[in-house]
Design a protein around this motif. Structure first.
Motif, PDB file in Angstrom:
ATOM      1  N   GLY A 608       0.810  -1.213   0.000  1.00 27.39           N
ATOM      2  CA  GLY A 608       0.000   0.000   0.000  1.00 27.39           C
ATOM      3  C   GLY A 608       0.839   1.257   0.000  1.00 27.39           C
ATOM      4  O   GLY A 608       0.495   2.257  -0.638  1.00 27.39           O
ATOM      5  N   ILE A 609       1.969   1.224   0.704  1.00 28.23           N
ATOM      6  CA  ILE A 609       2.868   2.380   0.738  1.00 28.23           C
ATOM      7  C   ILE A 609       3.442   2.651  -0.647  1.00 28.23           C
ATOM      8  O   ILE A 609       3.461   3.794  -1.130  1.00 28.23           O
ATOM      9  CB  ILE A 609       3.991   2.141   1.772  1.00 28.23           C
ATOM     10  N   ILE A 610       3.910   1.603  -1.320  1.00 26.01           N
ATOM     11  CA  ILE A 610       4.507   1.782  -2.642  1.00 26.01           C
ATOM     12  C   ILE A 610       3.459   2.251  -3.648  1.00 26.01           C
ATOM     13  O   ILE A 610       3.705   3.166  -4.452  1.00 26.01           O
ATOM     14  CB  ILE A 610       5.161   0.469  -3.107  1.00 26.01           C
ATOM     15  N   HIS A 611       2.277   1.633  -3.600  1.00 27.53           N
ATOM     16  CA  HIS A 611       1.204   2.013  -4.520  1.00 27.53           C
ATOM     17  C   HIS A 611       0.814   3.479  -4.319  1.00 27.53           C
ATOM     18  O   HIS A 611       0.690   4.250  -5.280  1.00 27.53           O
ATOM     19  CB  HIS A 611       0.001   1.093  -4.283  1.00 27.53           C
ATOM     20  N   ALA A 612       0.625   3.873  -3.063  1.00 23.74           N
ATOM     21  CA  ALA A 612       0.237   5.256  -2.779  1.00 23.74           C
ATOM     22  C   ALA A 612       1.327   6.244  -3.169  1.00 23.74           C
ATOM     23  O   ALA A 612       1.044   7.337  -3.678  1.00 23.74           O
ATOM     24  CB  ALA A 612      -0.098   5.406  -1.296  1.00 23.74           C
ATOM     25  N   ALA A 613       2.581   5.875  -2.934  1.00 24.35           N
ATOM     26  CA  ALA A 613       3.680   6.769  -3.302  1.00 24.35           C
ATOM     27  C   ALA A 613       3.708   6.990  -4.811  1.00 24.35           C
ATOM     28  O   ALA A 613       3.903   8.117  -5.287  1.00 24.35           O
ATOM     29  CB  ALA A 613       5.004   6.189  -2.825  1.00 24.35           C
ATOM     30  N   SER A 614       3.525   5.921  -5.566  1.00 24.46           N
ATOM     31  CA  SER A 614       3.505   6.036  -7.023  1.00 24.46           C
ATOM     32  C   SER A 614       2.385   6.964  -7.476  1.00 24.46           C
ATOM     33  O   SER A 614       2.582   7.850  -8.319  1.00 24.46           O
ATOM     34  CB  SER A 614       3.329   4.652  -7.645  1.00 24.46           C
ATOM     35  N   MET A 615       1.211   6.788  -6.890  1.00 23.51           N
ATOM     36  CA  MET A 615       0.067   7.617  -7.273  1.00 23.51           C
ATOM     37  C   MET A 615       0.284   9.078  -6.878  1.00 23.51           C
ATOM     38  O   MET A 615      -0.033   9.999  -7.639  1.00 23.51           O
ATOM     39  CB  MET A 615      -1.196   7.071  -6.614  1.00 23.51           C
ATOM     40  N   THR A 616       0.847   9.303  -5.709  1.00 26.46           N
ATOM     41  CA  THR A 616       1.036  10.663  -5.208  1.00 26.46           C
ATOM     42  C   THR A 616       2.067  11.439  -6.017  1.00 26.46           C
ATOM     43  O   THR A 616       1.922  12.646  -6.241  1.00 26.46           O
ATOM     44  CB  THR A 616       1.466  10.617  -3.733  1.00 26.46           C
ATOM     45  N   LEU A 617       3.099  10.751  -6.472  1.00 24.78           N
ATOM     46  CA  LEU A 617       4.216  11.426  -7.128  1.00 24.78           C
ATOM     47  C   LEU A 617       4.131  11.447  -8.650  1.00 24.78           C
ATOM     48  O   LEU A 617       4.698  12.343  -9.279  1.00 24.78           O
ATOM     49  CB  LEU A 617       5.530  10.750  -6.719  1.00 24.78           C
ATOM     50  N   LYS A 618       3.434  10.480  -9.257  1.00 25.23           N
ATOM     51  CA  LYS A 618       3.596  10.310 -10.698  1.00 25.23           C
ATOM     52  C   LYS A 618       2.309  10.198 -11.507  1.00 25.23           C
ATOM     53  O   LYS A 618       2.278  10.607 -12.671  1.00 25.23           O
ATOM     54  CB  LYS A 618       4.410   9.030 -10.974  1.00 25.23           C
ATOM     55  N   GLU A 619       1.260   9.614 -10.977  1.00 21.57           N
ATOM     56  CA  GLU A 619       0.203   9.080 -11.825  1.00 21.57           C
ATOM     57  C   GLU A 619      -0.908  10.073 -12.139  1.00 21.57           C
ATOM     58  O   GLU A 619      -1.410  10.757 -11.255  1.00 21.57           O
ATOM     59  CB  GLU A 619      -0.390   7.820 -11.189  1.00 21.57           C
ATOM     60  N   GLN A 620      -1.287  10.109 -13.419  1.00 17.91           N
ATOM     61  CA  GLN A 620      -2.435  10.899 -13.862  1.00 17.91           C
ATOM     62  C   GLN A 620      -2.879  10.424 -15.231  1.00 17.91           C
ATOM     63  O   GLN A 620      -2.074  10.343 -16.174  1.00 17.91           O
ATOM     64  CB  GLN A 620      -2.116  12.400 -13.926  1.00 17.91           C
ATOM     65  N   VAL A 621      -4.158  10.106 -15.341  1.00 16.74           N
ATOM     66  CA  VAL A 621      -4.762   9.803 -16.644  1.00 16.74           C
ATOM     67  C   VAL A 621      -4.970  11.121 -17.376  1.00 16.74           C
ATOM     68  O   VAL A 621      -5.464  12.090 -16.799  1.00 16.74           O
ATOM     69  CB  VAL A 621      -6.098   9.066 -16.458  1.00 16.74           C
ATOM     70  N   THR A 622      -4.582  11.155 -18.642  1.00 12.98           N
ATOM     71  CA  THR A 622      -4.768  12.367 -19.448  1.00 12.98           C
ATOM     72  C   THR A 622      -5.820  12.124 -20.524  1.00 12.98           C
ATOM     73  O   THR A 622      -5.962  11.010 -21.035  1.00 12.98           O
ATOM     74  CB  THR A 622      -3.454  12.821 -20.092  1.00 12.98           C
ATOM     75  N   LEU A 623      -6.566  13.190 -20.853  1.00 14.47           N
ATOM     76  CA  LEU A 623      -7.677  13.113 -21.801  1.00 14.47           C
ATOM     77  C   LEU A 623      -7.492  14.134 -22.908  1.00 14.47           C
ATOM     78  O   LEU A 623      -6.963  15.218 -22.686  1.00 14.47           O
ATOM     79  CB  LEU A 623      -9.011  13.389 -21.093  1.00 14.47           C
ATOM     80  N   ASP A 624      -7.973  13.771 -24.079  1.00 13.94           N
ATOM     81  CA  ASP A 624      -7.990  14.704 -25.202  1.00 13.94           C
ATOM     82  C   ASP A 624      -8.748  14.041 -26.339  1.00 13.94           C
ATOM     83  O   ASP A 624      -8.820  12.800 -26.412  1.00 13.94           O
ATOM     84  CB  ASP A 624      -6.574  15.068 -25.659  1.00 13.94           C
ATOM     85  N   GLY A 625      -9.309  14.848 -27.232  1.00 13.51           N
ATOM     86  CA  GLY A 625      -9.966  14.294 -28.406  1.00 13.51           C
ATOM     87  C   GLY A 625     -11.095  13.358 -28.030  1.00 13.51           C
ATOM     88  O   GLY A 625     -12.026  13.727 -27.331  1.00 13.51           O
ATOM     89  N   ASP A 626     -10.988  12.091 -28.465  1.00 12.15           N
ATOM     90  CA  ASP A 626     -12.091  11.157 -28.228  1.00 12.15           C
ATOM     91  C   ASP A 626     -11.811  10.163 -27.115  1.00 12.15           C
ATOM     92  O   ASP A 626     -12.488   9.140 -27.001  1.00 12.15           O
ATOM     93  CB  ASP A 626     -12.438  10.402 -29.512  1.00 12.15           C
ATOM     94  N   GLY A 627     -10.816  10.417 -26.272  1.00 15.13           N
ATOM     95  CA  GLY A 627     -10.600   9.466 -25.193  1.00 15.13           C
ATOM     96  C   GLY A 627      -9.361   9.717 -24.371  1.00 15.13           C
ATOM     97  O   GLY A 627      -8.801  10.825 -24.337  1.00 15.13           O
ATOM     98  N   ILE A 628      -8.907   8.650 -23.716  1.00 19.14           N
ATOM     99  CA  ILE A 628      -7.732   8.686 -22.854  1.00 19.14           C
ATOM    100  C   ILE A 628      -6.473   8.674 -23.718  1.00 19.14           C
ATOM    101  O   ILE A 628      -6.375   7.902 -24.676  1.00 19.14           O
ATOM    102  CB  ILE A 628      -7.755   7.482 -21.899  1.00 19.14           C
ATOM    103  N   THR A 629      -5.518   9.524 -23.381  1.00 22.88           N
ATOM    104  CA  THR A 629      -4.281   9.618 -24.169  1.00 22.88           C
ATOM    105  C   THR A 629      -3.064   9.032 -23.443  1.00 22.88           C
ATOM    106  O   THR A 629      -2.011   8.877 -24.055  1.00 22.88           O
ATOM    107  CB  THR A 629      -3.985  11.092 -24.525  1.00 22.88           C
ATOM    108  N   SER A 630      -3.203   8.714 -22.160  1.00 26.39           N
ATOM    109  CA  SER A 630      -2.097   8.085 -21.416  1.00 26.39           C
ATOM    110  C   SER A 630      -2.197   6.570 -21.615  1.00 26.39           C
ATOM    111  O   SER A 630      -2.778   5.864 -20.789  1.00 26.39           O
ATOM    112  CB  SER A 630      -2.175   8.466 -19.931  1.00 26.39           C
TER     113      SER A 630
END
Length: 703
Positions: A608-630
């Motif tokens: 849980g610590i590693i997963h949360a750290a990854s999400m806090t520091l790095k992760e974001q889904v990006t959107l554009d056009g007709d859907g997800i771009t990440s």
């Protein structure tokens, strides 16, 4: 007694659903909860072995099978040990008592004179010539479970509480355990052409061009707007899927904008609003402080894309999936395909690990639809990486605005949390839609936004209420009626963004009051279990010698009790901030009551610590056009092995207290501890995740 039984037993009252003594002198234990990386199966095996007094090696566990295992719903919300573990304990204790009671009658002795050693029965220490396998009979399994037998006291435990090794790891580390590696007779490979969005309609499709792109023999299956490519050569089928989008013309495709990828977008959208807690308006007395925190859309980012297998033979559909809920998946597939429930069997197969509702169920439905069109073959659908990132349900963006009215000592007397988010749970069983169903002729209506109730831990409101001793607390929840992309559950639901906001805000209030953050927390907290954890972690991380803010080296701390009723956890993080954030050390302490397997529990805390750290520091889904771009690991980075810090996790031993779910307890505190450590390192606060280089630069410019 039945009104106090776990739901798992109430839904599965027959003993034969749970346990059976097999001719090879093993014990068949059947459970509805499944293994998704959390080590639950060895812990459940330990509980059964303990109560039956048999060796752990004798437990042969079957999980997640609609033909042969009990219906325990989904494996989610850190409830496997709390609910299934309690059920297994009660069932095993009752079976042991039932068999020994009959043996006592046979021997004309008191049940207290009998004991069990590895399944063999003794009377006053002398062999009786009987054991479970020779003496148990059909009558022991036919009756309904009453739940009236008192299990062993923790002081008598020999197996529970010990670090028993997991049995699934050797196969997993050698690559032989996963659904992706399954081979069935008459197997065909399949890939799917995806609708760009649920309202899109396939106006034209050049099959000849796709066959040419495939470079080999394929069969094209089309049911409404659902299109699949099937063949016995996986490479050929894969080429068809990669080339197909260029030869398909869709109408009604949604158009998205990057502005929709940020949580702030929800603030101006139609919503279903709820006021929970104190009914009054926020206080206007005293100093008023308010800040806003956010987390963007995030993906499950499982290391292997989703996979599903299905075969339709002699009027029966068999499905293999790494789903979290075999019974809910069976019910959804049977309803969508117009089959009776008894015509569908779903069996769990190990996936690459995923805490939440990813593409597993959708891949299984893909395979089932194709299998109905091509009977007497096993259809294997393997999603592509781009498909997994682009079409799995993702976790909603989430924004929390906190407002506190302070007394003359800078302590809150009135607290308001206002939350904006989309649905945190959209499984089919909760009113969500299966992806392929939206392409079929019997397409369902658009799903309605809903979230788990407060009794079930809440979704957007999860951990929204602070456990500090504030006089007045309320949560105002704005549940968005629409989201730009499909959302559903991911580890912790709203707990991570809410704890991030809450515990970062507490640090900010402490700074405003000129009080050390740990001392400030303790002055507001009467829960002794929480206080002990905070003091434990503060002592181990050297909090008393923490340096001044703004040096580039930061130390932050945060805590929570997951869902305000499950396991407690406190986390401290030491890190450096230069151009990027580098985690150095993490300290954790957790209190989950009686712990079944401390090794597995520690793995849960660390994961849980590693997963949360990854999400806090790095992760974001990006959107554009007709859907997800990440759509790949470059555009959706996660924490690398080389970036994982040293983690020192301890478990507070409380064997006489009930077991509490701990799979998600470190998730929120880790995010908040990182946020507080970054603020300490920089001397300025970043309130929006992920805490990227760009946000660090912007915060320093603002300061």
């Amino acid at each position: 007694m039945s009104d106090t039984l776990p739901l798992s037993i109430l839904n599965n009252r027959r003993m034969e659903k749970w346990l059976r003594f097999q001719p090879d002198r093993t014990v068949k234990l059947a459970v509805g909860k499944v293994e998704i990386g959390q080590g639950v199966l060895i812990a459940l095996s330990q509980i059964a072995a303990e109560e039956l007094d048999v060796g752990i090696d004798r437990i042969d566990i079957l999980s997640g099978d609609t033909a042969d295992a009990p219906d325990e719903g989904s494996t989610s919300s850190s409830q496997s040990i709390e609910v299934s573990g309690r059920s297994v304990r009660l069932v095993s204790a009752e079976l042991r008592t039932r068999v020994l009671g009959r043996l006592a009658q046979r021997l004309n002795c008191a049940p207290e004179e009998l004991s069990v050693e590895d399944g063999v029965f003794f009377q006053d220490g002398n062999p009786t010539g009987h054991d479970y396998w020779s003496f148990s009979g059909p009558e022991d399994f036919a009756a309904e479970i009453e739940g009236a037998v008192r299990p062993k006291p923790p002081s008598a435990y020999k197996v529970v509480g010990q670090p028993v090794p997991r049995r699934d790891l050797i196969a997993k580390v050698t690559g032989a355990a996963f659904i992706h590696d399954m081979v069935r007779p008459d197997m065909l490979h399949a890939r799917v052409l995806r609708q760009p969005s649920r309202e899109a309609r396939l106006e034209a499709f050049d099959e000849a061009a796709v066959r040419k792109a495939a470079g080999g023999t394929i069969r094209i299956v089309r049911v409404g707007d659902f299109v699949a490519f099937v063949g016995d050569d996986e490479t050929v089928v894969q080429r068809a899927a990669v080339g197909a989008p260029a030869h398909a013309r869709w109408s009604g495709v949604r158009v998205l904008s990057p502005v929709q990828q940020e949580a702030a977008w929800f603030r101006d959208q139609p919503s279903d609003d709820r006021h929970i807690g104190d009914p009054g308006a926020p206080s206007e007395t005293g100093a008023i402080v308010s800040e806003t925190y956010s987390r963007p859309f995030v993906a499950h980012a499982a290391l292997a894309p989703s996979c599903g297998l299905a075969e339709y033979r002699s009027g029966h559909l068999s499905v293999w999936s790494h789903t979290q809920g075999v019974y809910p998946l069976r019910n959804s597939i049977s309803d969508i395909l117009g089959l009776k429930r008894e015509q569908v069997t779903v069996r769990h197969a190990h996936g690459a690990g995923c805490y939440g509702h990813n593409g597993a169920d959708d891949a299984a439905l893909d395979a089932a639809i194709i299998a109905m069109q091509i009977p007497d073959h096993c259809i294997r659908v393997q999603w592509r990486r781009e498909e997994e990132f682009g079409f799995e349900p993702i976790s909603t963006a989430h924004m929390t605005r906190l407002r506190a009215a302070l007394d003359e000592n800078g302590r809150p007397v009135d607290w308001t949390a206002e939350v904006w988010a989309g649905p945190h749970v959209q499984r089919s069983v909760f009113g969500g839609n299966m992806l392929a169903h939206e392409a079929l002729p019997n397409k369902p209506p658009a799903p309605k936004s809903n979230d788990p109730t407060e009794a079930n831990g809440g979704g957007g409101t999860r951990n929204g209420f602070p456990l500090y001793d504030f006089g007045t607390k309320r949560v105002i929840h704005h549940l968005a009626l629409q989201t730009p992309v499909r959302t559903s559950s991911l580890r912790g639901l709203g707990a991570l963004p809410n704890v991030f906001a809450l515990e970062c805000f507490v640090d900010e209030l402490a700074e405003r009051a000129g009080v050390d953050p740990v001392a400030y927390r303790l002055s507001l907290l009467s829960d002794q279990r929480a206080r002990l954890l905070i003091e434990n972690v503060a002592g181990r991380c050297g909090w008393a010698s923490r340096g001044p803010a703004g040096t580039g080296r930061g130390l932050g701390l945060a805590w929570s009790r997951y869902k305000n009723k499950a396991a407690y956890a406190c986390v401290a993080v030491e890190l450096d901030v230069d151009r990027d954030i580098a985690l150095r050390r993490v300290w954790c302490a957790a209190d989950a009551g009686l712990v079944i397997n401390p090794d597995g529990a520690r793995n849960q805390l660390e994961g849980g610590i590693i997963h949360a750290a990854s999400m806090t520091l790095k992760e974001q889904v990006t959107l554009d056009g007709d859907g997800i771009t990440s759509l790949d690991w470059d555009s959706y980075p996660i924490m690398r092995f080389s970036e994982v810090p040293e983690i020192e996790a301890v478990i507070i031993d409380n064997p006489d207290l009930p077991t509490l779910g701990m799979g998600e307890c470190t998730f929120g505190p880790t995010a908040a501890a990182i946020g507080n450590a970054v603020a300490h390192a920089l001397g300025v606060r970043i309130r929006d995740m992920p805490l990227t280089r760009e946000r660090i630069a912007a915060a320093l410019v603002r300061s």
